[in-house]
Design a protein around this motif. Structure first.
Motif, short mmCIF file in Angstrom:
data_model
loop_
_atom_site.label_atom_id
_atom_site.label_comp_id
_atom_site.label_asym_id
_atom_site.label_seq_id
_atom_site.Cartn_x
_atom_site.Cartn_y
_atom_site.Cartn_z
N ALA A 192 0.81 -1.22 0.00
CA ALA A 192 0.00 0.00 0.00
C ALA A 192 0.85 1.26 0.00
O ALA A 192 0.36 2.34 -0.34
CB ALA A 192 -0.93 0.01 1.20
N ASP A 193 2.13 1.13 0.38
CA ASP A 193 3.02 2.29 0.34
C ASP A 193 3.56 2.54 -1.07
O ASP A 193 4.38 3.44 -1.26
CB ASP A 193 4.18 2.11 1.33
N GLU A 194 3.09 1.75 -2.04
CA GLU A 194 3.45 1.95 -3.45
C GLU A 194 2.16 2.10 -4.25
O GLU A 194 1.71 1.16 -4.90
CB GLU A 194 4.26 0.76 -3.98
N PRO A 195 1.53 3.27 -4.19
CA PRO A 195 0.26 3.45 -4.91
C PRO A 195 0.37 3.04 -6.37
O PRO A 195 1.34 3.36 -7.05
CB PRO A 195 0.00 4.95 -4.76
N GLY A 196 -0.62 2.31 -6.82
CA GLY A 196 -0.61 1.83 -8.19
C GLY A 196 0.00 0.45 -8.34
O GLY A 196 -0.10 -0.15 -9.42
N HIS A 197 0.62 -0.08 -7.29
CA HIS A 197 1.16 -1.44 -7.38
C HIS A 197 0.00 -2.40 -7.63
O HIS A 197 -1.04 -2.33 -6.97
CB HIS A 197 1.88 -1.81 -6.08
N PRO A 198 0.15 -3.30 -8.58
CA PRO A 198 -1.00 -4.16 -8.94
C PRO A 198 -1.51 -5.02 -7.79
O PRO A 198 -2.68 -5.42 -7.79
CB PRO A 198 -0.45 -5.02 -10.09
N SER A 199 -0.66 -5.31 -6.82
CA SER A 199 -1.12 -6.15 -5.71
C SER A 199 -2.18 -5.46 -4.86
O SER A 199 -2.99 -6.12 -4.21
CB SER A 199 0.06 -6.55 -4.82
N VAL A 200 -2.18 -4.12 -4.86
CA VAL A 200 -3.11 -3.39 -4.00
C VAL A 200 -4.55 -3.64 -4.45
O VAL A 200 -5.42 -4.03 -3.66
CB VAL A 200 -2.78 -1.88 -3.99
N ALA A 201 -4.81 -3.43 -5.73
CA ALA A 201 -6.16 -3.67 -6.25
C ALA A 201 -6.54 -5.14 -6.15
O ALA A 201 -7.71 -5.47 -5.84
CB ALA A 201 -6.25 -3.20 -7.71
N ALA A 202 -5.57 -6.02 -6.38
CA ALA A 202 -5.87 -7.45 -6.30
C ALA A 202 -6.24 -7.85 -4.88
O ALA A 202 -7.19 -8.62 -4.66
CB ALA A 202 -4.66 -8.26 -6.78
N GLN A 203 -5.50 -7.34 -3.90
CA GLN A 203 -5.82 -7.67 -2.51
C GLN A 203 -7.17 -7.10 -2.10
O GLN A 203 -7.94 -7.76 -1.39
CB GLN A 203 -4.73 -7.14 -1.58
N LEU A 204 -7.45 -5.89 -2.53
CA LEU A 204 -8.72 -5.27 -2.17
C LEU A 204 -9.89 -6.06 -2.75
O LEU A 204 -10.89 -6.30 -2.07
CB LEU A 204 -8.73 -3.83 -2.66
N ALA A 205 -9.75 -6.50 -3.99
CA ALA A 205 -10.82 -7.28 -4.62
C ALA A 205 -11.02 -8.62 -3.91
O ALA A 205 -12.16 -9.04 -3.65
CB ALA A 205 -10.49 -7.51 -6.09
N LEU A 206 -9.91 -9.27 -3.55
CA LEU A 206 -10.01 -10.56 -2.87
C LEU A 206 -10.60 -10.39 -1.47
O LEU A 206 -11.40 -11.22 -1.02
CB LEU A 206 -8.64 -11.24 -2.81
N PHE A 207 -10.24 -9.31 -0.80
CA PHE A 207 -10.80 -9.05 0.52
C PHE A 207 -12.31 -8.89 0.42
O PHE A 207 -13.07 -9.45 1.23
CB PHE A 207 -10.16 -7.82 1.14
N ARG A 208 -12.77 -8.13 -0.56
CA ARG A 208 -14.22 -7.96 -0.73
C ARG A 208 -14.90 -9.32 -0.95
O ARG A 208 -15.98 -9.58 -0.40
CB ARG A 208 -14.50 -7.04 -1.92
N GLU A 209 -14.28 -10.18 -1.74
CA GLU A 209 -14.85 -11.50 -2.00
C GLU A 209 -14.92 -12.34 -0.73
O GLU A 209 -15.94 -12.99 -0.45
CB GLU A 209 -14.02 -12.24 -3.05
N MET A 210 -13.85 -12.32 0.06
CA MET A 210 -13.81 -13.15 1.26
C MET A 210 -14.76 -12.62 2.33
O MET A 210 -15.39 -13.39 3.06
CB MET A 210 -12.38 -13.27 1.77
N VAL A 211 -14.88 -11.30 2.41
CA VAL A 211 -15.86 -10.71 3.33
C VAL A 211 -17.28 -11.09 2.89
O VAL A 211 -18.12 -11.49 3.71
CB VAL A 211 -15.70 -9.18 3.39
N ALA A 212 -17.54 -10.97 1.60
CA ALA A 212 -18.89 -11.30 1.10
C ALA A 212 -19.22 -12.76 1.37
O ALA A 212 -20.35 -13.08 1.77
CB ALA A 212 -18.96 -11.00 -0.41
N TYR A 213 -18.26 -13.64 1.17
CA TYR A 213 -18.50 -15.06 1.44
C TYR A 213 -18.91 -15.26 2.90
O TYR A 213 -19.89 -15.95 3.20
CB TYR A 213 -17.24 -15.88 1.12
N ALA A 214 -18.16 -14.66 3.81
CA ALA A 214 -18.46 -14.83 5.23
C ALA A 214 -19.81 -14.24 5.59
O ALA A 214 -20.60 -14.85 6.34
CB ALA A 214 -17.35 -14.19 6.08
N GLU A 215 -20.12 -13.07 5.05
CA GLU A 215 -21.37 -12.42 5.40
C GLU A 215 -22.57 -13.17 4.79
O GLU A 215 -23.64 -13.24 5.41
CB GLU A 215 -21.34 -10.97 4.95
#
Length: 383
Positions: free
Chosen positions: A173-196
């Motif tokens: 996250a200290d490297e804005p625009g790094h592709p891992s940031v968007a990928a992690q955010l998308a996966l987090f949303r998926e895992m949260v949605a699954y749990a909810e």
């Protein structure tokens, strides 16, 4: 402790600056609660006074790495929600449950220990499930998430735990625009949605650390976990200074000059004689060294403000002391030598030392040792 007494060394901690930083971070994330992370003795600043100051400024959560750190806050009477996340088997799970701490669970073994602790304590454990969305440290892998969620829901249905949070942590996250940031955010949303979707009703969902809090609003969710930014240090100097983010460094590290002496040209200085005086000069002895957290890697490069001028570590940093070449100046013994601070008086900053030592400012402040007293100033809350 007398806040004005001369000391061999002191780390002055400006709690007014810390409170201002917390208010700034709240403004950066107006829709989320703020967790002030006070792990590692508040990044070297003193956990209990910093925790209290952060709460005064509107933080509603505190975070620590180890349960022992969290329990120490409770022993000191620090109120509010406290989360701790670095657990090992056999840890003080029951004590944590009885102290009303939020405990992080990344796998089945930890969930079992939390459940057993809750049964022994006779009260439900507050459990936050951590997802590994790509950092590769703690956290549950996506493939194992269904099993962990299902077992946690069973334990919750049985009254043994309360699932209070779903969370993860960024890698870049200290490297804005790094592709891992968007990928992690998308996966987090998926895992949260699954749990909810399966019935988890968390009090908080959170993934944002200091850099994400400052630069990635879409990551704020219900809670942001701010660590280094609370202490006024930029989490990413490449994208902004503390002032750029509205932050002010909290720690000023200084020492009393122990000796000033004249030496001839050609005089070796400190172990290994890596510095030899180029001509007749004066040397100043600074009575702190690597036992106090001064990085040996800054030998020959570390900056110090003495007598209104920047000086540089001459030769090697030793265990208890180092030398600066004063270039013929003769400040009296006892004069203040400022290693780093906010920079208002022209002194170096922790970031300057980080560059000199080839590290990050997080390490510079956190490594300052216990021989250096913390002097907390501006304890009374400002208006």
């Amino acid at each position: 402790m007398n806040e004005t007494a001369p000391l061999r060394a002191r780390a002055e901690i400006d709690l007014a600056a810390l409170r201002a930083n917390v208010r700034t971070l709240r403004a950066h994330a107006p829709s989320a609660a703020v967790m002030a992370v006070v792990k590692s003795d508040a990044y070297g600043h003193g956990a209990v006074p910093c925790a209290r100051a952060a709460l005064e400024a509107g933080a509603t959560w505190l975070g620590t790495a180890t349960p022992e750190e969290a329990l120490a806050l409770r022993t000191a009477g620090v109120p509010g929600r406290v989360m701790c996340w670095l657990w090992t088997p056999g840890g003080p799970w029951r004590e944590a449950v009885e102290a009303d701490l939020d405990v992080s669970v990344s796998g089945m073994w930890a969930l079992r220990e939390a459940v057993a602790a809750a049964e022994a304590a006779g009260v439900p454990a507050r459990v936050q499930l951590k997802a590994d969305t790509g950092l590769g440290r703690s956290g549950c892998q996506p493939a194992d998430w269904p099993e962990l969620v299902a077992e946690a829901l069973r334990a919750e249905a049985g009254g043994r735990i309360r699932i209070t949070g779903l969370w993860s942590h960024f890698a870049c996250a200290d490297e804005p625009g790094h592709p891992s940031v968007a990928a992690q955010l998308a996966l987090f949303r998926e895992m949260v949605a699954y749990a909810e979707e399966r019935g988890v009703r968390p009090e908080v969902r959170h993934i944002a650390n200091s850099p994400a809090t400052l630069t990635l609003p879409e990551s704020h969710f219900d809670l942001v976990r701010t660590g280094i930014a609370v202490y006024g240090i930029s989490p990413s100097p490449e994208i902004g200074t503390p002032a750029d983010f509205g932050l002010r460094p909290v720690m000023t590290l200084s020492a009393s000059l122990a000796l000033v002496k004249h030496v001839p040209g050609g005089h070796g200085v400190s172990y290994g004689h890596h510095y030899v005086t180029p001509g007749p000069t004066t040397l100043g002895l600074i009575p702190v060294g690597y036992a106090d957290g001064i990085p040996r890697h800054a030998s020959g490069t570390g900056p110090v403000l003495v007598g209104g001028k920047w000086r540089t570590v001459a030769g090697r940093v030793a265990m208890d002391q180092f030398v600066v070449d004063l270039g013929g100046d003769e400040p009296p013994p006892g004069s203040e030598a400022v290693l780093f601070g906010p920079g208002d008086r022209g002194e170096p900053t922790a970031e300057d030392w980080a560059r000199a030592a080839g590290t990050i400012a997080y390490e510079i402040v956190t490594r300052i040792g216990t021989r250096v007293p913390r002097v907390h100033v501006n304890r009374d809350q400002d208006g």
